[in-house]
Write a protein that holds these residues in place. Structure first.
Motif, short mmCIF file in Angstrom:
data_model
loop_
_atom_site.label_atom_id
_atom_site.label_comp_id
_atom_site.label_asym_id
_atom_site.label_seq_id
_atom_site.Cartn_x
_atom_site.Cartn_y
_atom_site.Cartn_z
N ALA A 1 0.79 -1.22 0.00
CA ALA A 1 0.00 0.00 0.00
C ALA A 1 0.83 1.27 0.00
CB ALA A 1 -0.93 0.01 1.21
N TRP B 1 -5.60 2.91 -4.14
CA TRP B 1 -4.65 1.80 -4.00
C TRP B 1 -4.44 1.37 -2.55
CZ3 TRP B 1 -3.05 -2.07 -6.53
CH2 TRP B 1 -1.86 -2.72 -6.21
N PRO B 2 -4.18 2.27 -1.59
CA PRO B 2 -3.98 1.82 -0.22
C PRO B 2 -5.19 1.05 0.34
CG PRO B 2 -3.18 4.05 -0.46
CD PRO B 2 -3.93 3.72 -1.72
N CYS C 1 -5.35 -2.41 -1.15
CA CYS C 1 -4.30 -3.28 -0.61
C CYS C 1 -4.62 -3.76 0.81
CB CYS C 1 -2.96 -2.55 -0.60
SG CYS C 1 -2.22 -2.31 -2.22
N ARG C 2 -5.38 -2.99 1.55
CA ARG C 2 -5.67 -3.32 2.94
C ARG C 2 -7.00 -4.05 3.11
NH1 ARG C 2 -3.39 2.51 4.27
NH2 ARG C 2 -1.22 1.95 4.69
N ASP D 1 0.28 5.07 0.00
CA ASP D 1 0.05 5.76 1.27
C ASP D 1 1.38 6.33 1.77
OD1 ASP D 1 -1.03 6.75 3.53
OD2 ASP D 1 -1.49 4.83 4.48
#
Length: 220
Positions: A95, A116-117, A120-121, A156
């Motif tokens: 991320a 995106w972050p 990813c999480r 991030d």
């Protein structure tokens, strides 16, 4: 397809129709181009070959609907492959790193999912739902042909202006897939991929004077 591929497309269509003993016309080319332009040239060429080798339909010259039927299946396959690529990069890059894919529809779809972050999480139990949403969005963008998307999927990290204020270079993004195509994606991007939001008075809205908004908010 891009406009500069029109000549290649015309040559392809002419060859296909000649195979069936048919001639092309300006009207035919316009109809085919309008229907197929949103797809990649390679996809269209493969769809033509698929039709020609189809035991049932291949004995007749293809109509636009025949090729679009094949290409719709292609967009489903492409969305599944795109998700596989995203899933791989989520685990390998993470991320905190900016990412540039070689497919603009990936950028637009990921931005729709929150960036995106956030993607990813995603918790493991939510991945199946995320996959469904991503593939639906990817197919929609691929079918649209032209759309706004961010030139990179921001990780991030500290914002760009922090690096610029300190005189530091921006972190290098992870480039995923074909580097030349990824470069074109980066060059062609720039929008946020999100709809602009405008705040206007009811009077302005009622009078249709939307050229004079009181306040405007654009998603960052």
């Amino acid at each position: 397809m891009q406009t500069d591929q029109l000549d290649d497309f015309i040559a392809l269509l002419t060859d296909v129709m000649a195979y069936y003993g048919k001639h092309t016309s300006s009207f035919m080319i316009d109809v085919w181009w309008g229907a197929c332009q949103k797809f990649d040239y390679e996809q269209v060429a493969k769809a033509m070959q698929h039709h020609a080798t189809d035991p049932d339909r291949g004995q007749f010259a293809p109509k636009v609907a025949d090729i679009i039927r094949v290409l719709d299946g292609t967009t489903t396959d492409r969305a599944a492959l795109a998700w596989g690529k995203v899933l791989d990069v989520m685990s390998r890059v993470g991320a905190y790193t900016d990412v540039v894919f070689d497919d603009p529809a990936i950028h637009a779809a990921v931005e729709d999912l929150g960036g995106w972050p956030k993607v990813c999480r995603t918790e493991l139990k939510e991945l199946s739902f995320l996959q469904h949403r991503f593939q639906e969005a990817h197919r929609a963008y691929t079918g649209r042909g032209q759309f706004d998307y961010p030139r990179r999927l921001a990780g991030d990290r500290s914002p760009d202006h922090d690096y610029e204020r300190r005189g530091l270079p921006l972190p290098a993004p992870a480039v995923v897939g074909d580097q030349k195509r990824a470069a074109l994606v980066y060059q062609g991007g720039g929008g946020t991929g999100k709809s602009n939001i405008h705040f206007v008075s009811l009077q302005v809205l009622g009078n249709g004077l939307l050229a004079s908004p009181v306040r405007r908010l654009e998603a960052a």
